[in-house]
Design a protein around this motif. Structure first.
Motif, PDB file in Angstrom:
ATOM      1  N   GLY A  68      50.743  17.902  37.898  1.00  0.00           N
ATOM      2  CA  GLY A  68      50.784  16.925  37.003  1.00  0.00           C
ATOM      3  C   GLY A  68      50.274  15.673  37.198  1.00  0.00           C
ATOM      4  N   GLY A  69      50.725  14.637  36.617  1.00  0.00           N
ATOM      5  CA  GLY A  69      50.427  13.496  36.940  1.00  0.00           C
ATOM      6  C   GLY A  69      50.545  12.849  38.126  1.00  0.00           C
ATOM      7  N   GLU A  70      51.630  13.300  38.714  1.00  0.00           N
ATOM      8  CA  GLU A  70      52.080  12.906  40.154  1.00  0.00           C
ATOM      9  C   GLU A  70      50.964  13.539  41.070  1.00  0.00           C
ATOM     10  N   ALA A  71      50.222  14.314  40.838  1.00  0.00           N
ATOM     11  CA  ALA A  71      49.237  14.670  41.576  1.00  0.00           C
ATOM     12  C   ALA A  71      47.891  13.854  41.787  1.00  0.00           C
ATOM     13  N   ALA A  72      47.805  12.809  40.816  1.00  0.00           N
ATOM     14  CA  ALA A  72      46.698  12.191  40.927  1.00  0.00           C
ATOM     15  C   ALA A  72      47.062  10.638  41.807  1.00  0.00           C
ATOM     16  N   VAL A  73      48.428  10.530  41.882  1.00  0.00           N
ATOM     17  CA  VAL A  73      49.087   9.233  42.253  1.00  0.00           C
ATOM     18  C   VAL A  73      48.428   8.708  43.816  1.00  0.00           C
TER      19      VAL A  73
END
Length: 98
Positions: A68-73
């Motif tokens: 999810g969004g955490e993967a792009a951090v």
């Protein structure tokens, strides 16, 4: 974070420049039963996923990945990634409460 076994690699002929120097892995997510030593079962269609890896995991490794969004951090710029390898796991100790 979820855990999974690396079961393969994806080979690309072209990729987004943000992904230079890394690879994509095919990962089989672990179930609760597999934490306690149950053998891996064949995957249902659509259960495996592709994970971005810059740590150097290979088929046979167990990894910790985020989705999810955490993967792009970890990326400085917006990057089109849905799952990211955050750890290569050495061993798992699992003792569920009775």
């Amino acid at each position: 974070m979820r855990l999974g076994n690396v079961i393969g690699r994806v080979v690309l002929s072209k990729q987004d420049p943000a992904f230079r120097g890394a690879r994509f892995l095919i990962v089989h997510p672990l179930s609760r039963e597999q934490f306690s030593g149950a053998p891996a079962v064949p995957l249902a269609r659509g259960d495996s996923l592709v994970v971005y890896d810059d740590l150097g995991a290979t088929p046979g490794h167990t990894i910790g990945f985020v989705q999810g969004g955490e993967a792009a951090v970890p990326f400085a710029n917006p990057t089109p990634v849905d799952a990211y390898n955050a750890a290569i796991i050495d061993s798992i100790f699992y003792a569920p409460p009775k």
